[in-house]
Write a protein that holds these residues in place. Structure first.
Motif, PDB file in Angstrom:
ATOM      1  N   GLY A   1     -52.821  32.343  52.448  1.00 36.36           N
ATOM      2  CA  GLY A   1     -53.497  32.202  52.609  1.00 36.36           C
ATOM      3  C   GLY A   1     -54.180  31.738  54.070  1.00 36.36           C
ATOM      4  N   PHE A   2     -54.717  32.806  53.632  1.00 37.23           N
ATOM      5  CA  PHE A   2     -55.573  33.354  55.671  1.00 37.23           C
ATOM      6  C   PHE A   2     -54.996  32.903  56.377  1.00 37.23           C
ATOM      7  CE2 PHE A   2     -58.122  31.934  51.464  1.00 37.23           C
ATOM      8  CZ  PHE A   2     -59.663  33.619  51.137  1.00 37.23           C
ATOM      9  N   ARG A   3     -53.337  33.533  56.758  1.00 36.75           N
ATOM     10  CA  ARG A   3     -52.486  32.946  57.426  1.00 36.75           C
ATOM     11  C   ARG A   3     -52.753  33.581  58.764  1.00 36.75           C
ATOM     12  NH1 ARG A   3     -49.439  31.652  53.802  1.00 36.75           N
ATOM     13  NH2 ARG A   3     -48.217  29.585  53.789  1.00 36.75           N
ATOM     14  N   ALA A   4     -53.825  35.182  58.837  1.00 35.16           N
ATOM     15  CA  ALA A   4     -53.603  36.156  60.093  1.00 35.16           C
ATOM     16  C   ALA A   4     -55.707  35.828  59.813  1.00 35.16           C
ATOM     17  CB  ALA A   4     -53.939  36.975  59.859  1.00 35.16           C
TER      18      ALA A   4
ATOM     19  N   SER B   1     -52.701  40.129  55.892  1.00 38.57           N
ATOM     20  CA  SER B   1     -51.717  39.146  55.297  1.00 38.57           C
ATOM     21  C   SER B   1     -50.528  40.478  54.592  1.00 38.57           C
ATOM     22  CB  SER B   1     -52.235  39.240  53.572  1.00 38.57           C
ATOM     23  OG  SER B   1     -51.666  38.694  52.739  1.00 38.57           O
ATOM     24  N   ASP B   2     -49.455  38.956  54.103  1.00 40.04           N
ATOM     25  CA  ASP B   2     -48.168  39.653  53.707  1.00 40.04           C
ATOM     26  C   ASP B   2     -47.845  41.316  53.057  1.00 40.04           C
ATOM     27  OD1 ASP B   2     -48.293  37.906  52.494  1.00 40.04           O
ATOM     28  OD2 ASP B   2     -46.149  36.947  52.637  1.00 40.04           O
ATOM     29  N   HIS B   3     -49.190  41.043  52.355  1.00 48.89           N
ATOM     30  CA  HIS B   3     -48.961  41.728  51.414  1.00 48.89           C
ATOM     31  C   HIS B   3     -50.340  42.951  51.506  1.00 48.89           C
ATOM     32  CE1 HIS B   3     -46.711  39.550  47.728  1.00 48.89           C
ATOM     33  NE2 HIS B   3     -46.386  38.588  49.119  1.00 48.89           N
ATOM     34  N   LEU B   4     -50.004  44.091  50.793  1.00 45.45           N
ATOM     35  CA  LEU B   4     -51.220  44.924  50.903  1.00 45.45           C
ATOM     36  C   LEU B   4     -52.067  44.468  49.716  1.00 45.45           C
ATOM     37  CD1 LEU B   4     -49.077  48.314  52.393  1.00 45.45           C
ATOM     38  CD2 LEU B   4     -50.917  47.154  53.974  1.00 45.45           C
ATOM     39  N   PRO B   5     -52.894  44.924  49.408  1.00 44.70           N
ATOM     40  CA  PRO B   5     -53.350  44.891  48.410  1.00 44.70           C
ATOM     41  C   PRO B   5     -53.418  45.986  47.353  1.00 44.70           C
ATOM     42  CG  PRO B   5     -55.896  45.480  50.515  1.00 44.70           C
ATOM     43  CD  PRO B   5     -54.947  45.035  51.039  1.00 44.70           C
ATOM     44  N   VAL B   6     -54.358  46.148  46.404  1.00 42.99           N
ATOM     45  CA  VAL B   6     -54.282  47.171  45.059  1.00 42.99           C
ATOM     46  C   VAL B   6     -55.103  46.972  44.993  1.00 42.99           C
ATOM     47  CG1 VAL B   6     -53.327  48.444  42.962  1.00 42.99           C
ATOM     48  CG2 VAL B   6     -51.793  46.297  44.676  1.00 42.99           C
ATOM     49  N   VAL B   7     -56.039  48.420  44.641  1.00 46.80           N
ATOM     50  CA  VAL B   7     -57.695  48.899  44.375  1.00 46.80           C
ATOM     51  C   VAL B   7     -57.923  49.605  43.608  1.00 46.80           C
ATOM     52  CG1 VAL B   7     -59.476  49.506  45.583  1.00 46.80           C
ATOM     53  CG2 VAL B   7     -58.247  48.284  47.262  1.00 46.80           C
ATOM     54  N   ALA B   8     -58.249  49.388  42.806  1.00 48.43           N
ATOM     55  CA  ALA B   8     -58.650  50.221  41.493  1.00 48.43           C
ATOM     56  C   ALA B   8     -59.845  50.673  40.946  1.00 48.43           C
ATOM     57  CB  ALA B   8     -58.330  49.759  40.352  1.00 48.43           C
ATOM     58  N   GLU B   9     -60.417  52.189  40.846  1.00 48.25           N
ATOM     59  CA  GLU B   9     -61.698  52.188  39.748  1.00 48.25           C
ATOM     60  C   GLU B   9     -61.195  52.154  38.256  1.00 48.25           C
ATOM     61  OE1 GLU B   9     -64.038  52.677  41.757  1.00 48.25           O
ATOM     62  OE2 GLU B   9     -64.276  52.969  43.798  1.00 48.25           O
ATOM     63  N   LEU B  10     -61.851  51.467  37.874  1.00 48.65           N
ATOM     64  CA  LEU B  10     -61.621  51.701  36.446  1.00 48.65           C
ATOM     65  C   LEU B  10     -63.350  52.167  35.799  1.00 48.65           C
ATOM     66  CD1 LEU B  10     -59.897  48.231  36.041  1.00 48.65           C
ATOM     67  CD2 LEU B  10     -58.852  49.765  36.116  1.00 48.65           C
ATOM     68  N   THR B  11     -63.478  52.587  34.825  1.00 49.68           N
ATOM     69  CA  THR B  11     -63.548  52.444  33.898  1.00 49.68           C
ATOM     70  C   THR B  11     -64.393  51.611  32.356  1.00 49.68           C
ATOM     71  OG1 THR B  11     -64.883  55.116  34.599  1.00 49.68           O
ATOM     72  CG2 THR B  11     -65.854  54.371  32.725  1.00 49.68           C
ATOM     73  N   LEU B  12     -64.782  50.399  31.740  1.00 46.54           N
ATOM     74  CA  LEU B  12     -65.554  49.959  31.094  1.00 46.54           C
ATOM     75  C   LEU B  12     -65.563  50.917  29.201  1.00 46.54           C
ATOM     76  CD1 LEU B  12     -66.346  47.061  32.599  1.00 46.54           C
ATOM     77  CD2 LEU B  12     -63.886  47.301  32.456  1.00 46.54           C
ATOM     78  N   PRO B  13     -64.808  50.459  28.348  1.00 49.90           N
ATOM     79  CA  PRO B  13     -65.344  51.062  27.185  1.00 49.90           C
ATOM     80  C   PRO B  13     -66.640  51.113  27.027  1.00 49.90           C
ATOM     81  CG  PRO B  13     -63.730  49.452  27.261  1.00 49.90           C
ATOM     82  CD  PRO B  13     -64.111  49.785  28.292  1.00 49.90           C
ATOM     83  N   ASP B  14     -67.517  51.532  26.069  1.00 49.38           N
ATOM     84  CA  ASP B  14     -68.639  51.215  26.002  1.00 49.38           C
ATOM     85  C   ASP B  14     -68.807  50.698  24.742  1.00 49.38           C
ATOM     86  OD1 ASP B  14     -71.388  51.516  24.522  1.00 49.38           O
ATOM     87  OD2 ASP B  14     -71.644  53.781  25.318  1.00 49.38           O
ATOM     88  N   PRO B  15     -69.584  49.622  25.169  1.00 50.91           N
ATOM     89  CA  PRO B  15     -69.590  48.280  23.838  1.00 50.91           C
ATOM     90  C   PRO B  15     -70.071  48.541  22.253  1.00 50.91           C
ATOM     91  CG  PRO B  15     -71.205  47.731  25.388  1.00 50.91           C
ATOM     92  CD  PRO B  15     -70.150  49.056  25.762  1.00 50.91           C
TER      93      PRO B  15
END
Length: 235
Positions: free
Chosen positions: A18-21, A220-234
């Motif tokens: 909730g953006f408390r910080a 925040s009271d949680h840490l974020p999860v950060v990912a580098e993804l590669t999407l399939p070629d359409p």
């Protein structure tokens, strides 16, 4: 032989409490990682969330305004050149009255490419989580093309609800996680309860949880999860 287009996507899942910080504190964490796509939980007051989206330079898909029902405070955010083509809120059945649960389902596109982004936040009671995760799985099954689910599931990886979702999608942390994946509580994380899940065909290059970044531990009271993804070629 034609060339294969490689499309990378940086994704972040974040319960912002909730953006408390402060909006600025959360904004600095997000800006540090420059994500293309963000899954938000506990998005707070509407004015705060709108201001946050402006400050980080992203477009947002959130729950629609209603005077008759309490909000489901999940959202999906995108950064150009990605854009939101459409989105909708799905309210899960049988939620607690004062803490409704659901999912924001967004169609995210860029130059002929598309991905479904689903932000969700499951409840505190196991029976409720198990019901709602089955609704979530049905949402995933109804989509065509790449799907990414992000959010706070309020459950460790060995929990039943996480297991049900993992039968349909890949847990990004298990596919590319670095070092330690615990996300809660942020100041001294001992539990991995925030997740990114990806459909078949999406390659997970790397996943991290910035537990050593002081800004992230305080925002925040949680840490974020950060990912580098590669999407399939359409093609």
């Amino acid at each position: 032989m034609g060339t294969v287009e490689v499309v990378r996507l940086r994704v972040l899942a974040y319960n912002v409490h909730g953006f408390r910080a402060g909006i600025g504190a959360v904004g600095r964490v997000v800006a540090r990682f420059e994500p293309d796509l963000v899954f938000v939980n506990e998005s707070g007051a509407r004015w705060r969330f709108r201001r946050f989206a402006r400050e980080v330079g992203m477009r947002a898909a959130a729950d629609p305004w209603s005077p008759l029902r309490r909000r489901v405070k999940d959202a999906v955010m995108v950064r150009p050149p990605w854009r939101l083509r459409a989105h909708r809120l799905v309210r899960f059945e049988g939620s607690e009255r004062w803490s409704p649960r659901g999912a924001v389902v967004a169609d995210v596109v860029r130059e002929g490419l598309g991905v479904t982004a689903i932000a969700t936040h499951l409840g505190l009671r196991p029976a409720e989580r198990n019901r709602h995760v089955r609704e979530l799985v049905r949402l995933v099954a109804a989509r065509e093309g790449p799907v990414i689910v992000g959010g706070d599931l309020n459950e460790r990886p060995d929990g039943r609800s996480v297991g049900i979702l993992a039968e349909r999608l890949g847990d990004a942390w298990l596919l590319g996680g670095d070092v330690s994946g615990e996300t809660f509580p942020a100041a001294n994380p001992t539990a991995r309860i925030d997740y990114l899940f990806v459909s078949e065909g999406i390659t997970v290059e790397r996943v991290l949880v910035p537990s050593v970044v002081p800004q992230a531990r305080a925002a925040s009271d949680h840490l974020p999860v950060v990912a580098e993804l590669t999407l399939p070629d359409p093609h």
